[in-house]
Write an enzyme that holds these catalytic residues in place. Sequence first.
Site, mmCIF file in Angstrom:
data_model
loop_
_atom_site.group_PDB
_atom_site.id
_atom_site.type_symbol
_atom_site.label_atom_id
_atom_site.label_comp_id
_atom_site.label_asym_id
_atom_site.label_seq_id
_atom_site.Cartn_x
_atom_site.Cartn_y
_atom_site.Cartn_z
ATOM 1 C CB ALA A 1 -1.035 0.010 1.264
ATOM 2 C CE LYS B 1 6.166 -1.307 13.312
ATOM 3 N NZ LYS B 1 5.162 -1.527 14.213
ATOM 4 C CB ALA C 1 1.160 -11.825 0.211
ATOM 5 N N GLY D 1 -0.453 -16.764 -1.652
ATOM 6 C CA GLY D 1 -1.620 -17.403 -2.575
ATOM 7 C C GLY D 1 -1.522 -16.326 -3.619
ATOM 8 C CD GLU E 1 -5.999 -18.099 -2.563
ATOM 9 O OE1 GLU E 1 -5.003 -18.374 -2.033
ATOM 10 O OE2 GLU E 1 -6.157 -16.984 -2.678
ATOM 11 C CG ASP F 1 2.472 0.738 15.141
ATOM 12 O OD1 ASP F 1 2.336 -0.194 16.099
ATOM 13 O OD2 ASP F 1 3.713 1.017 14.916
ATOM 14 C CG HIS G 1 -4.980 -18.373 6.492
ATOM 15 N ND1 HIS G 1 -4.784 -19.815 6.396
ATOM 16 C CD2 HIS G 1 -4.815 -17.873 5.357
ATOM 17 C CE1 HIS G 1 -4.925 -19.913 4.952
ATOM 18 N NE2 HIS G 1 -4.729 -18.731 4.632
ATOM 19 N NE ARG H 1 -8.237 -17.200 3.828
ATOM 20 C CZ ARG H 1 -7.382 -16.083 3.299
ATOM 21 N NH1 ARG H 1 -7.228 -15.122 3.954
ATOM 22 N NH2 ARG H 1 -6.754 -16.687 2.419
ATOM 23 C CD GLU I 1 -3.817 -6.795 7.309
ATOM 24 O OE1 GLU I 1 -2.828 -7.130 6.490
ATOM 25 O OE2 GLU I 1 -4.032 -7.458 8.252
ATOM 26 N NE ARG J 1 -7.910 -10.455 3.448
ATOM 27 C CZ ARG J 1 -7.038 -11.296 3.226
ATOM 28 N NH1 ARG J 1 -7.099 -11.446 1.823
ATOM 29 N NH2 ARG J 1 -6.389 -12.028 3.785
ATOM 30 C CB SER K 1 -5.590 -8.497 1.383
ATOM 31 O OG SER K 1 -4.735 -7.418 2.097
ATOM 32 C CG LEU K 2 -1.611 -8.984 -1.845
ATOM 33 C CD1 LEU K 2 -0.891 -10.364 -2.595
ATOM 34 C CD2 LEU K 2 -0.786 -8.124 -1.126
HETATM 35 P P1 FAD Z 1 2.153 -4.150 5.128
HETATM 36 O O1 FAD Z 1 2.608 -5.027 3.951
HETATM 37 O O2 FAD Z 1 2.080 -4.942 6.601
HETATM 38 O O3 FAD Z 1 2.600 -2.881 5.353
HETATM 39 C C1 FAD Z 1 3.019 -2.123 6.424
HETATM 40 C C2 FAD Z 1 3.921 -1.171 6.602
HETATM 41 O O4 FAD Z 1 3.874 -0.098 7.576
HETATM 42 C C3 FAD Z 1 5.283 -1.996 7.031
HETATM 43 O O5 FAD Z 1 6.321 -1.224 6.320
HETATM 44 C C4 FAD Z 1 5.694 -1.404 8.564
HETATM 45 O O6 FAD Z 1 6.734 -1.659 8.927
HETATM 46 C C5 FAD Z 1 4.923 -0.065 8.403
HETATM 47 N N1 FAD Z 1 4.689 0.521 9.842
HETATM 48 C C6 FAD Z 1 3.754 0.016 10.757
HETATM 49 N N2 FAD Z 1 3.759 0.840 11.761
HETATM 50 C C7 FAD Z 1 4.413 1.860 11.506
HETATM 51 C C8 FAD Z 1 4.881 2.842 12.508
HETATM 52 N N3 FAD Z 1 4.153 3.114 13.480
HETATM 53 N N4 FAD Z 1 5.677 3.850 11.838
HETATM 54 C C9 FAD Z 1 6.327 3.454 10.420
HETATM 55 N N5 FAD Z 1 6.233 2.250 9.641
HETATM 56 C C10 FAD Z 1 5.031 1.524 10.195
HETATM 57 N N6 FAD Z 1 -3.434 -11.116 0.880
HETATM 58 C C11 FAD Z 1 -3.563 -11.550 -0.339
HETATM 59 O O7 FAD Z 1 -4.547 -10.645 -1.015
HETATM 60 N N7 FAD Z 1 -3.080 -12.494 -0.938
HETATM 61 C C12 FAD Z 1 -2.121 -13.322 -0.354
HETATM 62 O O8 FAD Z 1 -1.821 -14.214 -1.052
HETATM 63 C C13 FAD Z 1 -1.875 -13.012 0.979
HETATM 64 N N8 FAD Z 1 -1.085 -13.927 1.912
HETATM 65 C C14 FAD Z 1 -0.826 -13.547 2.954
HETATM 66 C C15 FAD Z 1 0.205 -14.528 3.511
HETATM 67 C C16 FAD Z 1 0.719 -13.997 4.929
HETATM 68 C C17 FAD Z 1 1.458 -14.818 5.594
HETATM 69 C C18 FAD Z 1 0.132 -12.653 5.572
HETATM 70 C C19 FAD Z 1 0.836 -12.274 6.833
HETATM 71 C C20 FAD Z 1 -0.967 -12.016 4.780
HETATM 72 C C21 FAD Z 1 -1.106 -12.375 3.562
HETATM 73 N N9 FAD Z 1 -2.246 -11.516 2.991
HETATM 74 C C22 FAD Z 1 -2.314 -12.061 1.678
HETATM 75 C C23 FAD Z 1 -2.738 -10.528 3.300
HETATM 76 C C24 FAD Z 1 -1.572 -9.195 2.761
HETATM 77 O O9 FAD Z 1 -0.420 -9.650 2.461
HETATM 78 C C25 FAD Z 1 -1.614 -7.890 3.636
HETATM 79 O O10 FAD Z 1 -2.988 -7.494 3.855
HETATM 80 C C26 FAD Z 1 -0.993 -6.821 2.551
HETATM 81 O O11 FAD Z 1 0.094 -7.214 2.322
HETATM 82 C C27 FAD Z 1 -1.001 -5.606 3.639
HETATM 83 O O12 FAD Z 1 -0.253 -4.654 2.923
HETATM 84 P P2 FAD Z 1 -0.035 -3.287 3.570
HETATM 85 O O13 FAD Z 1 0.833 -2.480 2.784
HETATM 86 O O14 FAD Z 1 -1.204 -2.508 3.881
HETATM 87 O O15 FAD Z 1 0.782 -3.274 4.967
HETATM 88 C C1 SIN Z 2 -3.015 -17.717 1.580
HETATM 89 O O1 SIN Z 2 -2.383 -17.830 0.529
HETATM 90 O O2 SIN Z 2 -3.585 -18.369 1.975
HETATM 91 C C2 SIN Z 2 -3.538 -16.332 1.909
HETATM 92 C C3 SIN Z 2 -4.195 -15.562 1.108
HETATM 93 C C4 SIN Z 2 -4.851 -14.289 1.724
HETATM 94 O O3 SIN Z 2 -4.777 -14.080 2.768
HETATM 95 O O4 SIN Z 2 -5.690 -13.681 0.995
#
Ligand code: FAD
Ligand code: SIN
Length: 560
Positions: A48, A67, A78, A80, A145, A240, A261, A307, A392, A403, A408-409
């Site tokens: 994001a 951070k 991620a 899937g 999925e 945070d 999950h 899920r 997220e 969800r 999410s991605l």
């Molecule tokens: P993040 O990628 O978590 O990034 C958040 C950022 O904010 C990080 O850099 C962190 O360090 C920073 N941050 C946090 N607090 C602070 C602060 N106070 N000050 C400065 N920086 C801060 N979703 C899918 O759609 N498909 C998938 O296949 C999938 N697989 C997944 C597998 C796993 C193991 C996990 C954990 C999640 C998965 N998800 C998947 C969910 C998806 O990956 C996440 O929802 C998505 O990547 C979130 O992206 P984001 O940029 O919002 O947050």
């Molecule tokens: C997974 O690969 O099962 C995670 C996919 C997701 O959280 O959307």
Amino acid sequence: MRGYGASLALGCGLEYNGQPLTQELNLRTVPPVEKTDYDYIIIGSGIAGLNTALLAQEHGSVLILTKGRIEDCNTLYAQGGIAAALGPGDSAVLHMQDTLTAGAGLCDPEAVSVLTREGPQRVANLIQWGVPFDTIHGQIALGREGAHSMPRILHAGGDATGQHIETTLAQRVAQSSITVLEFSLATKILVEEGRAYGVEARDTASSRTLKFTGRYIIVATGGGGRLYRFTTNPEVATGDGVALAFNAGAAVMDLEFYQFHPTAFSMEGSPSFLLSEAMRGEGAVLRDNQGRAFMSDYHPLADLAPRDVVSRAIAAEMESSGGGPVRLDISHLPADTVQARFPTIYSFCMEHGVDITKEPAPVAPAAHYMMGGIKTDVWGRTSLGGLYGCGEVACAAVHGANRLASNSLLDTLVFAQRVVASTLGDAPEPATPGPSPDGPAYVAATLTQRQLVCASAPALSLESLQDLMWRNVGINRNGQRLLLSARILQLWQRTMPKPEDLPSFELANMVLLARLMVEAALLRQESRGSHFREDFPQPSEQWEKHVVLTKISTSQEDAT
Ligand code: FAD
Ligand code: SIN
């Protein structure tokens, strides 16, 4: 001040579809730290944050505060993939229907329509930027999925989708004029006359306080899985952003909905490593300890049920068999197919003594995804002027109460583009606050101040918080345990010393987020999606609405 400079080497040395899984990033070592005023300040460097930054740099100066290291985020893990209606016979309408069904009546139809209509174009942008999605016979490979009616999941490196996305975006950022400050923890959103105008941060290496001003402040801090004892999330996922925005006066929504999950690797001493839902998409089956496939007892879609259903089914099976994990069996596939399609999972399980090509892996549910977050509209605008939410951490009610996998991605891509568009004046004036005529209604509340009658509260620590949340605010909840938790959390919050370093800032944020989640879970006297109340086990029409929480003024405090 510490900038960033490490050369990032990711991956496990494997290849899939001819793509190496290891990429090298050569990041600049000296960011221009003397500049403190930017057009865009983005907190977070997951998909994001990076995507928003790359789009915003066309229109102004951009600062990313993150951070940890740039790649410390959920995105990196991620597996899937990304859902998008690209395949033959698929459509935005079908994708929308599946999303609404999984969301259990709490999705905002407009937000879901935006997601599913605009998603394919945003995925095309990622392909243009160089994300190497897997192909079959020259076409993008589309996986299946849970609760998707069509194969529509794009993946990269088999099960290394997030790693490819994060490194591709980070490389582009490194080649741009965007300033990135790693090890810079955002600690406060600065607000004046009802508008966010800057961010206070802490350089975690020197403990110096930094102050930046910006026209647009974008919170992209991801989820809060570390609130729970068992989670698929990395250490930075401490919620945070919800705490920062709430403290600044922005409204938060749907926090009672936390997704568990169903299939995280479960072995004493091992982390709750995710075993992707895509495995069940490829025909893997959940079995009990006697080897019996049990999911058809719970849902017509069996192993591909939503899920929340699968997680509760596993929790029930575990309870009836004395607490041990169930098994995920993919041994029906040829070994080389499993190794090529799931290289990271295969390697991880082998390292932990399980050869998934021959035997089932032990799995149990783990906290995974925060459906709720900072309340935004479909342009990423929060209730506070100048403050935006993306990814997220944000909640436009696109995922409702549960969800759909791999949405999410997609959500981060679609709404990053909209956040930037709205800063350019492309969004209509915000509608009058309140329920949209087509979507579910809202119930507004504040943090209730509870009587402190729990003499036996454990001392606050990360572990005691994680245990409390896992036991009382997990897959199965009830009013009594939620109320006890609310009281303990309030006590902890009142007696906690002022945060002074990274762990204590994170702990304070987690306690606040936990309080908000518990209050919302107490209010919602029904079961829906990921929120299951043993004392109210059915959904109730009365509760087809969102819980929106805003900060209480001290004069409003009451005792219950
Ligand atoms: P993040 O990628 O978590 O990034 C958040 C950022 O904010 C990080 O850099 C962190 O360090 C920073 N941050 C946090 N607090 C602070 C602060 N106070 N000050 C400065 N920086 C801060 N979703 C899918 O759609 N498909 C998938 O296949 C999938 N697989 C997944 C597998 C796993 C193991 C996990 C954990 C999640 C998965 N998800 C998947 C969910 C998806 O990956 C996440 O929802 C998505 O990547 C979130 O992206 P984001 O940029 O919002 O947050
Ligand atoms: C997974 O690969 O099962 C995670 C996919 C997701 O959280 O959307």
